[in-house]
Write a protein that holds these residues in place. Structure first.
Motif, mmCIF file in Angstrom:
data_model
loop_
_atom_site.group_PDB
_atom_site.id
_atom_site.type_symbol
_atom_site.label_atom_id
_atom_site.label_comp_id
_atom_site.label_asym_id
_atom_site.label_seq_id
_atom_site.Cartn_x
_atom_site.Cartn_y
_atom_site.Cartn_z
ATOM 1 N N GLU A 104 97.940 -16.521 -62.688
ATOM 2 C CA GLU A 104 97.195 -16.504 -63.949
ATOM 3 C C GLU A 104 98.122 -16.795 -65.138
ATOM 4 O O GLU A 104 97.715 -17.433 -66.106
ATOM 5 C CB GLU A 104 96.494 -15.145 -64.138
ATOM 6 C CG GLU A 104 95.421 -14.851 -63.108
ATOM 7 C CD GLU A 104 95.911 -14.203 -61.804
ATOM 8 O OE1 GLU A 104 95.048 -13.774 -61.014
ATOM 9 O OE2 GLU A 104 97.139 -14.132 -61.564
ATOM 10 N N SER A 105 99.377 -16.357 -65.063
ATOM 11 C CA SER A 105 100.356 -16.646 -66.114
ATOM 12 C C SER A 105 100.739 -18.125 -66.102
ATOM 13 O O SER A 105 100.880 -18.751 -67.159
ATOM 14 C CB SER A 105 101.613 -15.788 -65.931
ATOM 15 O OG SER A 105 101.308 -14.421 -66.098
ATOM 16 N N ASP A 148 102.859 -29.639 -66.815
ATOM 17 C CA ASP A 148 102.683 -29.904 -65.403
ATOM 18 C C ASP A 148 103.608 -28.959 -64.639
ATOM 19 O O ASP A 148 104.734 -29.322 -64.284
ATOM 20 C CB ASP A 148 102.998 -31.373 -65.097
ATOM 21 C CG ASP A 148 102.801 -31.722 -63.637
ATOM 22 O OD1 ASP A 148 102.079 -30.984 -62.937
ATOM 23 O OD2 ASP A 148 103.368 -32.731 -63.193
ATOM 24 N N GLN A 189 99.768 -24.200 -68.009
ATOM 25 C CA GLN A 189 99.048 -25.430 -67.649
ATOM 26 C C GLN A 189 98.025 -25.778 -68.722
ATOM 27 O O GLN A 189 97.840 -26.957 -69.048
ATOM 28 C CB GLN A 189 98.368 -25.269 -66.282
ATOM 29 C CG GLN A 189 99.358 -25.206 -65.140
ATOM 30 C CD GLN A 189 98.723 -24.779 -63.829
ATOM 31 O OE1 GLN A 189 97.706 -24.078 -63.784
ATOM 32 N NE2 GLN A 189 99.346 -25.175 -62.722
ATOM 33 N N ARG A 190 97.388 -24.756 -69.308
ATOM 34 C CA ARG A 190 96.411 -25.000 -70.385
ATOM 35 C C ARG A 190 97.080 -25.558 -71.643
ATOM 36 O O ARG A 190 96.430 -26.172 -72.477
ATOM 37 C CB ARG A 190 95.621 -23.731 -70.701
ATOM 38 C CG ARG A 190 94.583 -23.400 -69.626
ATOM 39 C CD ARG A 190 93.621 -22.315 -70.056
ATOM 40 N NE ARG A 190 94.244 -21.030 -70.241
ATOM 41 C CZ ARG A 190 94.463 -20.131 -69.278
ATOM 42 N NH1 ARG A 190 94.110 -20.387 -68.039
ATOM 43 N NH2 ARG A 190 95.024 -18.971 -69.551
ATOM 44 N N LEU A 191 98.395 -25.358 -71.765
ATOM 45 C CA LEU A 191 99.147 -25.942 -72.884
ATOM 46 C C LEU A 191 99.539 -27.386 -72.596
ATOM 47 O O LEU A 191 100.200 -28.034 -73.393
ATOM 48 C CB LEU A 191 100.408 -25.117 -73.175
ATOM 49 C CG LEU A 191 100.200 -23.719 -73.742
ATOM 50 C CD1 LEU A 191 101.530 -22.985 -73.848
ATOM 51 C CD2 LEU A 191 99.518 -23.794 -75.107
ATOM 52 N N GLY A 192 99.145 -27.865 -71.412
ATOM 53 C CA GLY A 192 99.413 -29.253 -71.062
ATOM 54 C C GLY A 192 100.634 -29.475 -70.199
ATOM 55 O O GLY A 192 101.001 -30.623 -69.923
ATOM 56 N N ALA A 223 98.837 -20.507 -65.153
ATOM 57 C CA ALA A 223 97.664 -21.222 -65.670
ATOM 58 C C ALA A 223 97.677 -21.292 -67.202
ATOM 59 O O ALA A 223 97.218 -22.278 -67.786
ATOM 60 C CB ALA A 223 96.381 -20.560 -65.178
ATOM 61 N N LYS A 224 98.235 -20.263 -67.860
ATOM 62 C CA LYS A 224 98.353 -20.291 -69.333
ATOM 63 C C LYS A 224 99.198 -21.479 -69.776
ATOM 64 O O LYS A 224 98.872 -22.161 -70.741
ATOM 65 C CB LYS A 224 99.004 -18.999 -69.854
ATOM 66 C CG LYS A 224 98.150 -17.789 -69.770
ATOM 67 C CD LYS A 224 98.922 -16.593 -70.302
ATOM 68 C CE LYS A 224 98.166 -15.309 -70.117
ATOM 69 N NZ LYS A 224 98.919 -14.149 -70.627
#
Length: 152
Positions: free
Chosen positions: A60-61, A71, A66-69, A63-64
């Motif tokens: 989950e961390s 890879d 990844q949401r900032l772009g 994924a944070k």
């Protein structure tokens, strides 16, 4: 305090076991690993007889970031075990966890980042210093992707 994420009937588990043979390298996923008492993950460059034998970071961390772009994936934050379904930073120091066949004890929450890593340079932030945790191995055992993580 609820330290399990909202996953319905899904239990907390390991989603990746990661190691690097040299410090300063990204960790790579392996199919399984052996946690050794007073050492950590066998074959990992950061293992040793100290309080930060094994590092954990939640999927989950990652994924944070990844949401900032970015890879990024399991192991890119130098964590040995990537978990899912447990709020790692909510665990008090001294908490014992059963992970696969091993027993570990939480020794540190987060860490000071002395040098700005490549992820920080790209995103202006990194989750490992705030959301990663460290444990020492109390009882040796095998861990692999899918191993349950149980708070004792």
């Amino acid at each position: 305090m609820n330290v399990y994420s909202d996953l319905g009937s899904q239990e907390a588990r390991v989603v990746a076991v990661n190691l690097s043979e040299k410090k300063g390298e990204r960790k790579r996923p392996i199919s399984w690993g052996q946690l050794r008492v007073d050492h950590g993950l066998v074959g990992d460059a950061h293992a040793g007889n100290w309080h930060r034998q094994v590092s954990l970071l939640a999927e989950e961390s990652i994924a944070k970031m990844q949401r900032l772009g970015l890879d990024v994936a399991a192991g890119d934050f130098a964590e040995n075990l990537t978990t899912k379904g447990i709020d790692l930073v909510a665990l008090p120091i001294g908490t014992r966890l059963s992970i696969g066949d091993a027993l570990v004890e939480v020794t540190q929450i987060g860490k000071e980042c002395h040098t700005r890593c490549a992820i920080y340079q790209q995103a202006g932030d990194c989750v490992m210093p705030k959301e990663g945790i460290f444990v020492r191995v109390v009882t040796a055992g095998k861990v692999e992707s899918g191993s349950p993580v149980i708070i004792l």
